[in-house]
Motif scaffolding. Sequence first.
Motif, PDB file in Angstrom:
ATOM      1  N   THR A  75       0.869  -1.178   0.000  1.00  0.00           N
ATOM      2  CA  THR A  75       0.000   0.000   0.000  1.00  0.00           C
ATOM      3  C   THR A  75       0.902   1.223   0.000  1.00  0.00           C
ATOM      4  O   THR A  75       1.841   1.302   0.797  1.00  0.00           O
ATOM      5  CB  THR A  75      -0.908   0.039   1.247  1.00  0.00           C
ATOM      6  OG1 THR A  75      -0.130  -0.296   2.404  1.00  0.00           O
ATOM      7  CG2 THR A  75      -2.065  -0.931   1.121  1.00  0.00           C
ATOM      8  N   ALA A  76       0.622   2.158  -0.906  1.00  0.00           N
ATOM      9  CA  ALA A  76       1.479   3.338  -1.024  1.00  0.00           C
ATOM     10  C   ALA A  76       1.237   4.315   0.118  1.00  0.00           C
ATOM     11  O   ALA A  76       2.127   5.099   0.452  1.00  0.00           O
ATOM     12  CB  ALA A  76       1.230   4.019  -2.368  1.00  0.00           C
ATOM     13  N   SER A  94       3.974   1.821  -4.425  1.00  0.00           N
ATOM     14  CA  SER A  94       2.712   1.698  -5.158  1.00  0.00           C
ATOM     15  C   SER A  94       1.782   0.748  -4.412  1.00  0.00           C
ATOM     16  O   SER A  94       2.188   0.100  -3.445  1.00  0.00           O
ATOM     17  CB  SER A  94       2.952   1.193  -6.587  1.00  0.00           C
ATOM     18  OG  SER A  94       3.602  -0.053  -6.556  1.00  0.00           O
ATOM     19  N   ASP A  95       0.542   0.692  -4.877  1.00  0.00           N
ATOM     20  CA  ASP A  95      -0.436  -0.225  -4.311  1.00  0.00           C
ATOM     21  C   ASP A  95      -0.399  -1.561  -5.047  1.00  0.00           C
ATOM     22  O   ASP A  95      -0.225  -1.595  -6.271  1.00  0.00           O
ATOM     23  CB  ASP A  95      -1.863   0.325  -4.484  1.00  0.00           C
ATOM     24  CG  ASP A  95      -2.182   1.469  -3.541  1.00  0.00           C
ATOM     25  OD1 ASP A  95      -1.500   1.604  -2.498  1.00  0.00           O
ATOM     26  OD2 ASP A  95      -3.128   2.222  -3.845  1.00  0.00           O
ATOM     27  N   SER A 100      -5.688  -1.591  -5.603  1.00  0.00           N
ATOM     28  CA  SER A 100      -6.235  -0.652  -6.583  1.00  0.00           C
ATOM     29  C   SER A 100      -7.640  -1.070  -6.997  1.00  0.00           C
ATOM     30  O   SER A 100      -8.523  -0.217  -7.174  1.00  0.00           O
ATOM     31  CB  SER A 100      -5.340  -0.601  -7.829  1.00  0.00           C
ATOM     32  OG  SER A 100      -4.120   0.034  -7.549  1.00  0.00           O
ATOM     33  N   ARG A 103     -10.060  -0.056  -4.326  1.00  0.00           N
ATOM     34  CA  ARG A 103     -10.301   1.396  -4.326  1.00  0.00           C
ATOM     35  C   ARG A 103     -11.188   1.782  -5.517  1.00  0.00           C
ATOM     36  O   ARG A 103     -12.082   2.613  -5.400  1.00  0.00           O
ATOM     37  CB  ARG A 103      -8.981   2.151  -4.390  1.00  0.00           C
ATOM     38  CG  ARG A 103      -8.042   1.908  -3.189  1.00  0.00           C
ATOM     39  CD  ARG A 103      -6.914   2.952  -3.208  1.00  0.00           C
ATOM     40  NE  ARG A 103      -5.703   2.562  -2.516  1.00  0.00           N
ATOM     41  CZ  ARG A 103      -5.432   2.809  -1.221  1.00  0.00           C
ATOM     42  NH1 ARG A 103      -6.326   3.403  -0.459  1.00  0.00           N
ATOM     43  NH2 ARG A 103      -4.282   2.444  -0.694  1.00  0.00           N
TER      44      ARG A 103
ATOM     45  N   TYR B 295      -2.332   1.208 -10.243  1.00  0.00           N
ATOM     46  CA  TYR B 295      -1.868   2.287  -9.360  1.00  0.00           C
ATOM     47  C   TYR B 295      -1.298   3.439 -10.163  1.00  0.00           C
ATOM     48  O   TYR B 295      -1.591   4.609  -9.889  1.00  0.00           O
ATOM     49  CB  TYR B 295      -0.818   1.748  -8.376  1.00  0.00           C
ATOM     50  CG  TYR B 295      -0.232   2.847  -7.526  1.00  0.00           C
ATOM     51  CD1 TYR B 295      -0.927   3.336  -6.426  1.00  0.00           C
ATOM     52  CD2 TYR B 295       0.997   3.434  -7.855  1.00  0.00           C
ATOM     53  CE1 TYR B 295      -0.412   4.374  -5.661  1.00  0.00           C
ATOM     54  CE2 TYR B 295       1.517   4.462  -7.096  1.00  0.00           C
ATOM     55  CZ  TYR B 295       0.812   4.930  -5.999  1.00  0.00           C
ATOM     56  OH  TYR B 295       1.314   5.959  -5.252  1.00  0.00           O
ATOM     57  N   GLU B 296      -0.490   3.124 -11.163  1.00  0.00           N
ATOM     58  CA  GLU B 296       0.111   4.168 -11.999  1.00  0.00           C
ATOM     59  C   GLU B 296      -0.966   4.906 -12.798  1.00  0.00           C
ATOM     60  O   GLU B 296      -0.906   6.138 -12.942  1.00  0.00           O
ATOM     61  CB  GLU B 296       1.158   3.565 -12.937  1.00  0.00           C
ATOM     62  CG  GLU B 296       2.438   3.079 -12.234  1.00  0.00           C
ATOM     63  CD  GLU B 296       2.295   1.731 -11.545  1.00  0.00           C
ATOM     64  OE1 GLU B 296       1.221   1.085 -11.662  1.00  0.00           O
ATOM     65  OE2 GLU B 296       3.260   1.304 -10.864  1.00  0.00           O
ATOM     66  N   ASP B 298      -4.066   5.359 -11.930  1.00  0.00           N
ATOM     67  CA  ASP B 298      -4.949   6.128 -11.053  1.00  0.00           C
ATOM     68  C   ASP B 298      -4.231   7.253 -10.322  1.00  0.00           C
ATOM     69  O   ASP B 298      -4.874   8.176  -9.818  1.00  0.00           O
ATOM     70  CB  ASP B 298      -5.611   5.194 -10.024  1.00  0.00           C
ATOM     71  CG  ASP B 298      -6.574   4.206 -10.661  1.00  0.00           C
ATOM     72  OD1 ASP B 298      -6.899   4.389 -11.864  1.00  0.00           O
ATOM     73  OD2 ASP B 298      -7.003   3.255  -9.990  1.00  0.00           O
ATOM     74  N   ASN B 299      -2.897   7.175 -10.240  1.00  0.00           N
ATOM     75  CA  ASN B 299      -2.170   8.151  -9.427  1.00  0.00           C
ATOM     76  C   ASN B 299      -1.108   8.945 -10.179  1.00  0.00           C
ATOM     77  O   ASN B 299      -0.665   9.976  -9.684  1.00  0.00           O
ATOM     78  CB  ASN B 299      -1.499   7.439  -8.237  1.00  0.00           C
ATOM     79  CG  ASN B 299      -2.517   6.855  -7.283  1.00  0.00           C
ATOM     80  OD1 ASN B 299      -3.019   7.555  -6.404  1.00  0.00           O
ATOM     81  ND2 ASN B 299      -2.854   5.581  -7.466  1.00  0.00           N
TER      82      ASN B 299
END
Lengths: 422, 422
Positions: A75-76, A94-95, A100, A103, B295-296, B298-299
Amino acid sequence: MLARPLSPLGLLADIESGRTSAAAILRACGDTIAEAEPIVGAFEHLDFDGAIARSHDAAGPLRGLAVGVKDVFDTADMPTSYGTQIYAGHHPVSDAAVVSMVRRAGGVVLGKTVTTELAFFEPGRTRNPANPGHTPGGSSSGSAAAVAAGMVPFAIGSQTGGSVIRPAAYCGVAGYKPSFRILPTVGLKAFAWSLDTVGLFAPTVADVAFFAAAITGRSLEVTAKETAAPRIAVVRTHLWHEATGEMRAAIDTVERLATAAGASVVSVDLPGIFSEAFAAHQVIQDHQAAMALAYEMDNHRDLLSPLLRDTLDYGRSISVEDYDTARRTVRHARLALRDALGDADVIVTPSATGAAPEGLASTGSSIFNRLWTLMGVPAVNVPGLHAASGLPLGIQVVGHHGRDGKTLAVANWLEGVLKAKS
Amino acid sequence: MLARPLSPLGLLADIESGRTSAAAILRACGDTIAEAEPIVGAFEHLDFDGAIARSHDAAGPLRGLAVGVKDVFDTADMPTSYGTQIYAGHHPVSDAAVVSMVRRAGGVVLGKTVTTELAFFEPGRTRNPANPGHTPGGSSSGSAAAVAAGMVPFAIGSQTGGSVIRPAAYCGVAGYKPSFRILPTVGLKAFAWSLDTVGLFAPTVADVAFFAAAITGRSLEVTAKETAAPRIAVVRTHLWHEATGEMRAAIDTVERLATAAGASVVSVDLPGIFSEAFAAHQVIQDHQAAMALAYEMDNHRDLLSPLLRDTLDYGRSISVEDYDTARRTVRHARLALRDALGDADVIVTPSATGAAPEGLASTGSSIFNRLWTLMGVPAVNVPGLHAASGLPLGIQVVGHHGRDGKTLAVANWLEGVLKAKS
């Protein structure tokens, strides 16, 4: 009695109708945690304020409900220590993919749950909410306990041997280990890559099926499924003598109740290839673990528990020839499984040898889980039965590879049958 | 001319006989790098002093020889940025499993080699040592170029589509993509987990086979293999029209030379299931990438190249039904492959559409590689042929799943045949 799980599907209906809000539910989870956590010890890290803030923006089917994430998933925004001092205070960049996905589905990560050391057998501090003198099982100890204690409606875990189904059984909640590759293991600390499987926890089978559907986009919800008269193969396995008398009686009870409720139930003896495959599980797991955790072996040997260190040393001693032989055995067993099951929709078999053992020094045995992890087939722990001590006794429903929807539907049907008769 | 690969097997013999030392060889590598790196741009990070220091303690078959590691593999002692600014300066907490295996075998990690962005198609700055006006191929651009330029004797890469075989072909070195699961992907930045495969580079097939044997403990060395009269199936695939005239002529040449050298050579047309499987590769890859890189997306969306962003958006739009259909197609194709090959030991097919394209804006096409990655079968780029421009033309030898030793042996045999006739 700390075991009082929430009703996620009820809470979602209440949010939808405006009777409550995600933030209000999170606050209630916070109250439960404040009360129970000192005894249960389910969390490695909590981010209550962050979760409240994120719940306002949550969009998607999970509507801001809280999710506990086993501390072997990156988890980031929260530290991730994989259950070992080697990584105390580690902050991933990163997650994990499944985080992800949670979320994106509108779930709010409330905290990281306690895992055994690197998801193997060395216990964390978590206690069983049904009786704090007993283990919650492992390695997804905190995830199972947090759901059982009503601290969170949903949780994520992982299983390489029996780390989802066993703690779900010991704590008395639903656990779902999907078919291999339904949920990505990207960002999960690897133990044995061809076995590591992401799994889910929720209070009931219907809840865990909804959770799975929400994060995968697959039609896994059980509500609309046709489940009348399932065809069930009761499999006692070559390890039947390892089950407690209560567990053996529980399987007999399930056989009787399911038949009475209209199921077609047959008892199936698995051929010898499956006891060979059971033995192959350890060869594959330990050989792969010695590669997956080579960095830890070579650089942090003193910080590994003796139990894990010995296992990794043993794994490193396994020859590639023995490893390849074990993989061949697995391929043959997978092909044989379809024939062994005939036209049965699912297998019913114990989720564990019995109820949660007393004490916290061991997380119990995974012998009734390893074969199904190895086969890559879906498995569900069905809660509802209890030992004389009051501790939960879990029944495992195992399906055909890729038929996760059917497996969850039959598990839900069985849960209803057990509830009606108890 | 910057392409002048080392002779790792010769260097190992020289170390063994005491004629040189690992440190002396590392210094020579350092001289080559000082000269060629400003043009080739193979390295993202170099640790020359650390490598010299580590070479003194190196024990194992690699005897302290230098290894370049693609910068998508985690290294605890060197930054790892996966080819994207998102992770500039990132320091992983552990080594990827294959990095640990290299170190255990006595290899010394000299540096991290340039990768395309997150191992997809957006190029890094690496140029082809055979002609710096041409791409080195991707995504393992720096690893192939570093070996071709004699900067390192060995390098590690990864292939999800054609990221090992193609750059090996373009740069004129041996590349080996093992059977799926021979080398662990633990600690590799995931792109598509059921396709991502660790691969190896070395100057010749015998070198890369030795390297593979050294780090896996498997009997993959080609020296003692029986390789007389291999049975070869030449497969031109449904994409034959995409190959350049020179590549088509090169395959004809191989067919003729192999026959003359005693091989039994047949031309095989693959049935339609394989063009369906080829199409399925993209569905599986993009669907998985949209989860692996969620993750990449979304962030850090703004830091992704438009090429990758569009691919991930497309991947997210792929339904689970289409994904499952693609996976079923792959299962059928894998079963059909054995029949299609008959009693052939290997397939011979192009490693790429032709020689390395001019310019650095693209790393070329992976269409002649994707099917074999998807099938999980071993593939080797055999160097030795050249286009009229002088650029290398790679021939791909593909074997049966799990028969990596035989595949490398035939590739080595073919390399000898090509060398004798050139």
